[in-house]
Design a protein around this motif. Structure first.
Motif, PDB file in Angstrom:
ATOM      1  N   MET A   1      51.513  57.084  43.732  1.00 44.61           N
ATOM      2  CA  MET A   1      52.180  56.127  44.663  1.00 44.61           C
ATOM      3  C   MET A   1      53.779  55.930  44.464  1.00 44.61           C
ATOM      4  N   VAL A   2      54.560  55.847  45.546  1.00 46.25           N
ATOM      5  CA  VAL A   2      55.939  56.123  45.346  1.00 46.25           C
ATOM      6  C   VAL A   2      56.207  54.494  45.965  1.00 46.25           C
ATOM      7  N   VAL A   3      57.105  53.817  45.157  1.00 47.00           N
ATOM      8  CA  VAL A   3      57.452  52.268  45.482  1.00 47.00           C
ATOM      9  C   VAL A   3      59.103  52.560  45.565  1.00 47.00           C
ATOM     10  N   LEU A   4      59.633  52.125  46.598  1.00 46.44           N
ATOM     11  CA  LEU A   4      61.122  52.140  46.703  1.00 46.44           C
ATOM     12  C   LEU A   4      61.681  50.727  46.521  1.00 46.44           C
ATOM     13  N   HIS A   5      62.863  50.433  45.688  1.00 46.45           N
ATOM     14  CA  HIS A   5      63.353  49.236  45.330  1.00 46.45           C
ATOM     15  C   HIS A   5      64.754  49.512  46.353  1.00 46.45           C
ATOM     16  N   LEU A   6      64.618  48.512  47.625  1.00 48.08           N
ATOM     17  CA  LEU A   6      65.691  48.419  48.275  1.00 48.08           C
ATOM     18  C   LEU A   6      66.615  47.201  47.717  1.00 48.08           C
ATOM     19  N   ALA A   7      68.056  47.603  47.681  1.00 47.44           N
ATOM     20  CA  ALA A   7      68.663  46.428  47.024  1.00 47.44           C
ATOM     21  C   ALA A   7      68.550  45.008  48.046  1.00 47.44           C
ATOM     22  N   PRO A   8      68.969  43.899  47.525  1.00 49.95           N
ATOM     23  CA  PRO A   8      68.469  42.721  48.269  1.00 49.95           C
ATOM     24  C   PRO A   8      69.801  42.632  49.084  1.00 49.95           C
ATOM     25  N   VAL A   9      69.854  42.036  50.223  1.00 51.87           N
ATOM     26  CA  VAL A   9      70.766  41.786  51.186  1.00 51.87           C
ATOM     27  C   VAL A   9      70.553  40.253  51.382  1.00 51.87           C
ATOM     28  N   ALA A  10      71.753  39.405  51.879  1.00 58.56           N
ATOM     29  CA  ALA A  10      71.480  38.153  52.295  1.00 58.56           C
ATOM     30  C   ALA A  10      70.568  37.884  53.512  1.00 58.56           C
ATOM     31  N   ASP A  11      70.666  38.917  54.361  1.00 58.69           N
ATOM     32  CA  ASP A  11      69.940  38.603  55.633  1.00 58.69           C
ATOM     33  C   ASP A  11      68.772  39.831  55.566  1.00 58.69           C
ATOM     34  N   THR A  12      68.284  40.189  54.559  1.00 56.96           N
ATOM     35  CA  THR A  12      66.984  41.063  54.334  1.00 56.96           C
ATOM     36  C   THR A  12      65.993  40.872  55.287  1.00 56.96           C
ATOM     37  N   ARG A  13      65.494  41.743  56.136  1.00 54.98           N
ATOM     38  CA  ARG A  13      64.240  41.533  56.825  1.00 54.98           C
ATOM     39  C   ARG A  13      63.410  42.639  56.762  1.00 54.98           C
ATOM     40  N   GLU A  14      62.064  42.390  57.292  1.00 56.39           N
ATOM     41  CA  GLU A  14      61.071  43.549  57.101  1.00 56.39           C
ATOM     42  C   GLU A  14      60.933  43.904  58.596  1.00 56.39           C
ATOM     43  N   SER A  15      60.728  45.228  58.564  1.00 54.66           N
ATOM     44  CA  SER A  15      60.598  45.861  60.041  1.00 54.66           C
ATOM     45  C   SER A  15      59.246  46.285  59.912  1.00 54.66           C
ATOM     46  N   ILE A  16      58.345  46.061  60.989  1.00 47.79           N
ATOM     47  CA  ILE A  16      56.908  46.267  61.000  1.00 47.79           C
ATOM     48  C   ILE A  16      56.882  47.561  62.037  1.00 47.79           C
ATOM     49  N   GLY A  17      56.419  48.942  61.422  1.00 45.21           N
ATOM     50  CA  GLY A  17      56.128  49.698  62.657  1.00 45.21           C
ATOM     51  C   GLY A  17      54.756  49.959  62.746  1.00 45.21           C
ATOM     52  N   LEU A  18      54.528  50.523  63.959  1.00 48.46           N
ATOM     53  CA  LEU A  18      53.112  51.240  63.964  1.00 48.46           C
ATOM     54  C   LEU A  18      53.091  52.608  63.906  1.00 48.46           C
ATOM     55  N   HIS A  19      51.935  53.033  63.332  1.00 45.48           N
ATOM     56  CA  HIS A  19      51.839  54.376  63.048  1.00 45.48           C
ATOM     57  C   HIS A  19      51.234  55.110  64.421  1.00 45.48           C
ATOM     58  N   ASP A  20      50.472  54.354  65.047  1.00 44.70           N
ATOM     59  CA  ASP A  20      50.051  55.043  66.377  1.00 44.70           C
ATOM     60  C   ASP A  20      50.630  54.171  67.636  1.00 44.70           C
ATOM     61  N   ASP A  21      50.659  54.986  68.928  1.00 41.73           N
ATOM     62  CA  ASP A  21      50.933  54.195  69.901  1.00 41.73           C
ATOM     63  C   ASP A  21      50.068  54.732  71.182  1.00 41.73           C
ATOM     64  N   PRO A  22      49.393  53.810  71.922  1.00 42.46           N
ATOM     65  CA  PRO A  22      49.879  52.044  72.024  1.00 42.46           C
ATOM     66  C   PRO A  22      49.308  51.453  70.874  1.00 42.46           C
ATOM     67  N   PRO A  23      49.770  50.235  70.852  1.00 44.24           N
ATOM     68  CA  PRO A  23      49.345  49.381  69.543  1.00 44.24           C
ATOM     69  C   PRO A  23      47.783  48.931  70.224  1.00 44.24           C
ATOM     70  N   SER A  51      63.158  46.486  54.602  1.00 42.10           N
ATOM     71  CA  SER A  51      61.663  47.300  54.154  1.00 42.10           C
ATOM     72  C   SER A  51      61.089  47.368  55.361  1.00 42.10           C
ATOM     73  N   LEU A  52      60.086  48.483  55.178  1.00 41.57           N
ATOM     74  CA  LEU A  52      59.398  49.015  56.249  1.00 41.57           C
ATOM     75  C   LEU A  52      57.810  48.613  55.892  1.00 41.57           C
ATOM     76  N   MET A  53      57.345  47.958  56.915  1.00 38.96           N
ATOM     77  CA  MET A  53      55.842  47.836  56.725  1.00 38.96           C
ATOM     78  C   MET A  53      55.188  48.494  57.858  1.00 38.96           C
ATOM     79  N   LEU A  54      54.445  49.809  57.457  1.00 35.65           N
ATOM     80  CA  LEU A  54      53.723  50.444  58.552  1.00 35.65           C
ATOM     81  C   LEU A  54      52.351  50.116  58.850  1.00 35.65           C
ATOM     82  N   ASN A  55      51.948  49.622  59.995  1.00 30.58           N
ATOM     83  CA  ASN A  55      50.956  49.069  60.275  1.00 30.58           C
ATOM     84  C   ASN A  55      50.122  50.550  60.930  1.00 30.58           C
ATOM     85  N   LEU A  56      48.901  50.728  59.980  1.00 26.45           N
ATOM     86  CA  LEU A  56      48.014  52.010  60.241  1.00 26.45           C
ATOM     87  C   LEU A  56      47.006  51.520  61.094  1.00 26.45           C
ATOM     88  N   GLY A  57      46.649  50.380  61.456  1.00 26.75           N
ATOM     89  CA  GLY A  57      45.516  49.929  62.353  1.00 26.75           C
ATOM     90  C   GLY A  57      44.094  50.712  62.193  1.00 26.75           C
TER      91      GLY A  57
END
Length: 96
Positions: A1-23, A51-57
């Protein structure tokens, strides 16, 4: 397992991506993001301090092609992950 540590930013947000299309789960859908697309998405999010959260569905089991793409992404991260680990957003605006 690889865990990336992204440096914190005042306006940090999480992006949610979909692995397949359409959702949503469709049994015969094989339109998955390739490992290259996932890597570009991950690097793009890291460059923005997100940060990226990849939804595998799915139905609780990953399709074979999805597993293959994620394994390839993991191999890339094992070799090159240090290049984006701990990164944060920069002052240069996004380029076309």
């Amino acid at each position: 397992m690889v865990v990336l540590h992204l440096a914190p930013v005042a306006d940090t947000r999480e992006s949610i991506g979909l692995h397949d299309d359409p959702p949503g789960y469709v049994q015969h859908n094989l339109n998955f993001k390739s490992s290259s697309e996932i890597i570009r998405l991950l690097a793009n999010m890291a460059a923005k301090g997100k940060s990226l959260m990849l939804n595998l569905g799915g139905n609780g089991q990953w399709p074979a092609c999805s597993s293959a793409y994620l394994k390839e992404t993991g191999q890339w991260l094992q070799q090159y992950g240090e290049s984006i680990d701990g990164t944060t957003w920069g002052l240069v605006p996004a380029q076309p």
